[in-house]
Design a protein around this motif. Structure first.
Motif, PDB file in Angstrom:
ATOM      1  N   PRO A 101       0.595  -1.133  -0.071  1.00  0.00           N
ATOM      2  CA  PRO A 101       0.077   0.054  -0.062  1.00  0.00           C
ATOM      3  C   PRO A 101       0.989   1.198   0.039  1.00  0.00           C
ATOM      4  O   PRO A 101       0.359   2.369  -0.614  1.00  0.00           O
ATOM      5  CB  PRO A 101      -0.666  -0.274   1.290  1.00  0.00           C
ATOM      6  N   TRP A 102       1.873   1.154   0.532  1.00  0.00           N
ATOM      7  CA  TRP A 102       2.984   2.374   0.661  1.00  0.00           C
ATOM      8  C   TRP A 102       3.454   2.764  -0.825  1.00  0.00           C
ATOM      9  O   TRP A 102       3.229   3.841  -1.308  1.00  0.00           O
ATOM     10  CB  TRP A 102       3.955   2.246   1.576  1.00  0.00           C
ATOM     11  N   TYR A 103       3.504   1.593  -1.718  1.00  0.00           N
ATOM     12  CA  TYR A 103       3.937   1.893  -3.100  1.00  0.00           C
ATOM     13  C   TYR A 103       2.617   2.511  -4.190  1.00  0.00           C
ATOM     14  O   TYR A 103       3.015   3.575  -4.591  1.00  0.00           O
ATOM     15  CB  TYR A 103       4.558   0.828  -3.700  1.00  0.00           C
ATOM     16  N   PHE A 104       1.465   1.925  -4.010  1.00  0.00           N
ATOM     17  CA  PHE A 104       0.365   2.703  -4.652  1.00  0.00           C
ATOM     18  C   PHE A 104       0.073   3.963  -4.176  1.00  0.00           C
ATOM     19  O   PHE A 104      -0.595   4.508  -4.705  1.00  0.00           O
ATOM     20  CB  PHE A 104      -0.679   1.439  -4.703  1.00  0.00           C
ATOM     21  N   ALA A 105       0.173   4.436  -2.892  1.00  0.00           N
ATOM     22  CA  ALA A 105      -0.219   5.501  -2.573  1.00  0.00           C
ATOM     23  C   ALA A 105       0.802   6.491  -2.958  1.00  0.00           C
ATOM     24  O   ALA A 105       0.289   7.816  -2.635  1.00  0.00           O
ATOM     25  CB  ALA A 105       0.031   5.731  -0.733  1.00  0.00           C
ATOM     26  N   LYS A 106       1.800   6.507  -3.813  1.00  0.00           N
ATOM     27  CA  LYS A 106       2.591   7.580  -4.409  1.00  0.00           C
ATOM     28  C   LYS A 106       1.833   8.181  -5.357  1.00  0.00           C
ATOM     29  O   LYS A 106       2.312   9.248  -5.888  1.00  0.00           O
ATOM     30  CB  LYS A 106       3.950   6.625  -4.911  1.00  0.00           C
ATOM     31  N   CYS A 107       0.646   7.613  -5.850  1.00  0.00           N
ATOM     32  CA  CYS A 107      -0.134   8.422  -7.023  1.00  0.00           C
ATOM     33  C   CYS A 107      -0.833   9.403  -6.032  1.00  0.00           C
ATOM     34  O   CYS A 107      -1.855   8.816  -5.142  1.00  0.00           O
ATOM     35  CB  CYS A 107      -0.883   7.621  -7.479  1.00  0.00           C
ATOM     36  N   PRO A 108      -0.916  10.650  -6.251  1.00  0.00           N
ATOM     37  CA  PRO A 108      -1.717  11.752  -5.272  1.00  0.00           C
ATOM     38  C   PRO A 108      -3.288  11.363  -5.630  1.00  0.00           C
ATOM     39  O   PRO A 108      -3.850  11.396  -4.568  1.00  0.00           O
ATOM     40  CB  PRO A 108      -1.211  13.103  -5.917  1.00  0.00           C
ATOM     41  N   GLY A 109      -3.660  10.724  -6.543  1.00  0.00           N
ATOM     42  CA  GLY A 109      -5.085  10.599  -7.078  1.00  0.00           C
ATOM     43  C   GLY A 109      -5.598   9.286  -6.221  1.00  0.00           C
ATOM     44  O   GLY A 109      -6.735   9.222  -6.179  1.00  0.00           O
ATOM     45  N   CYS A 110      -4.608   8.326  -5.777  1.00  0.00           N
ATOM     46  CA  CYS A 110      -4.824   7.046  -5.339  1.00  0.00           C
ATOM     47  C   CYS A 110      -4.734   7.210  -3.749  1.00  0.00           C
ATOM     48  O   CYS A 110      -5.108   6.246  -3.043  1.00  0.00           O
ATOM     49  CB  CYS A 110      -4.324   6.039  -5.791  1.00  0.00           C
TER      50      CYS A 110
END
Length: 112
Positions: A101-110
């Motif tokens: 989840p830390w990786y996918f949270a790098k997208c500001p929209g997600c």
């Protein structure tokens, strides 16, 4: 003895068995450095709109092998980070399964 035990790996031939075992014990306490030809990704492009940037000079964000692709959010088009081919193929499944989840949270929209 150097400050970074990883630097001592090049000179194993002249060491005794005890010295090598001591070095291996010290390596456990020090993070593995980036391979000399690769940079560790420090979110330089995270949150930026996706564009073609060479990824092969970076380590994969998930497994530390040589990256070949820039992973980006296909909904918001923001860069998350460099990935190797195997991690890039698995990325949709991992996203769906809630892994990294830390990786996918790098997208500001997600990001939550």
């Amino acid at each position: 003895m150097t400050a970074n035990p990883w630097d001592e790996l090049a000179d194993l031939d002249s060491r005794s068995k005890e010295q090598i075992l001591d070095l291996l014990r010290r390596l456990d306490d020090v993070p593995r450095p980036a391979r000399r030809h690769m940079r560790v990704y420090a979110d330089e492009y995270a949150g930026h709109l996706y564009k073609r940037i060479p990824a092969h000079t970076f380590q994969c964000c998930l497994c530390e092998s040589t990256a070949q692709n820039w992973d980006h959010c296909h909904v918001h088009n923001y860069v998350r980070g460099p990935l190797c081919d195997p991690c890039n193929v698995m990325e949709p499944r991992w996203h769906r399964d809630g892994r990294f989840p830390w990786y996918f949270a790098k997208c500001p929209g997600c990001a939550p």
